[in-house]
Scaffold this motif. Structure first.
Motif, short mmCIF file in Angstrom:
data_model
loop_
_atom_site.label_atom_id
_atom_site.label_comp_id
_atom_site.label_asym_id
_atom_site.label_seq_id
_atom_site.Cartn_x
_atom_site.Cartn_y
_atom_site.Cartn_z
N GLN A 52 -9.33 -1.99 -3.16
CA GLN A 52 -7.95 -2.14 -2.68
C GLN A 52 -7.13 -0.88 -2.97
N SER A 53 -7.36 -0.27 -4.11
CA SER A 53 -6.61 0.92 -4.49
C SER A 53 -6.90 2.09 -3.57
N VAL A 54 -8.15 2.23 -3.19
CA VAL A 54 -8.52 3.32 -2.27
C VAL A 54 -7.76 3.16 -0.96
N GLN A 55 -7.67 1.93 -0.46
CA GLN A 55 -6.93 1.70 0.79
C GLN A 55 -5.46 2.03 0.63
N ILE A 56 -4.87 1.62 -0.48
CA ILE A 56 -3.44 1.87 -0.71
C ILE A 56 -3.18 3.37 -0.87
N LEU A 57 -4.04 4.05 -1.61
CA LEU A 57 -3.85 5.49 -1.82
C LEU A 57 -4.08 6.30 -0.54
N ASP A 58 -4.93 5.79 0.33
CA ASP A 58 -5.17 6.48 1.60
C ASP A 58 -4.00 6.34 2.57
N ASN A 59 -3.16 5.33 2.34
CA ASN A 59 -2.01 5.08 3.21
C ASN A 59 -0.83 5.90 2.70
N GLU A 60 -0.48 6.93 3.44
CA GLU A 60 0.58 7.86 3.01
C GLU A 60 1.97 7.25 3.07
N THR A 61 2.11 6.08 3.69
CA THR A 61 3.43 5.48 3.83
C THR A 61 3.74 4.44 2.75
N GLU A 62 2.83 4.21 1.80
CA GLU A 62 3.07 3.23 0.74
C GLU A 62 4.26 3.66 -0.12
N LEU A 64 6.71 3.81 -3.54
CA LEU A 64 6.47 4.16 -4.94
C LEU A 64 6.24 2.92 -5.81
N GLU A 65 6.95 1.84 -5.52
CA GLU A 65 6.79 0.62 -6.33
C GLU A 65 5.37 0.06 -6.20
N LYS A 66 4.83 0.07 -5.00
CA LYS A 66 3.47 -0.43 -4.80
C LYS A 66 2.45 0.48 -5.49
N LEU A 67 2.67 1.78 -5.45
CA LEU A 67 1.78 2.71 -6.13
C LEU A 67 1.83 2.52 -7.65
N ARG A 68 3.01 2.25 -8.18
CA ARG A 68 3.12 1.99 -9.62
C ARG A 68 2.39 0.72 -10.01
N LEU A 69 2.50 -0.31 -9.19
CA LEU A 69 1.80 -1.57 -9.45
C LEU A 69 0.29 -1.34 -9.47
N VAL A 70 -0.20 -0.59 -8.49
CA VAL A 70 -1.64 -0.29 -8.44
C VAL A 70 -2.05 0.51 -9.68
#
Length: 96
Positions: A52-62, A64-70
């Motif tokens: 799941q993290s790889v998918q989120i990190l590959d998405n440049e539009t995520e 900051l809050e979602k990145l912090r959660l991950v």
């Protein structure tokens, strides 16, 4: 009670985040089997989180809050996996 290097590090922390150890002669007891099951669950959840993290990190539009959660979830998973690896490494080094 056996020496600490012969104790099994359990896959969960005790009060105040301190490590928990199991003093046992066998791997077939209830607590040993419970620890084995929890280790397997932790490793499985870490693998799922990694995907799941790889998918989120590959998405440049995520955001900051979602990145912090991950990042927080990955930190917890890494802590669990490190504890499992340490426990299994100690058991490999101990004579049967």
């Amino acid at each position: 009670m056996t020496a600490q290097h012969e104790l099994r590090l359990l896959p969960w922390a005790g009060p105040e985040g301190k490590p928990c150890y199991l003093d046992t002669d066998g791997r077939e007891g209830f607590m040993s089997r419970l620890a084995d099951h929890i280790e397997a669950e932790q490793l499985g959840m870490a693998a799922e989180l990694l995907g799941q993290s790889v998918q989120i990190l590959d998405n440049e539009t995520e955001d900051l809050e979602k990145l912090r959660l991950v990042a927080a979830q990955l930190t917890g998973a890494l802590r669990d996996v490190l504890r499992v690896a340490t426990s299994r490494g100690q058991r490999l080094a101990a004579p049967e």
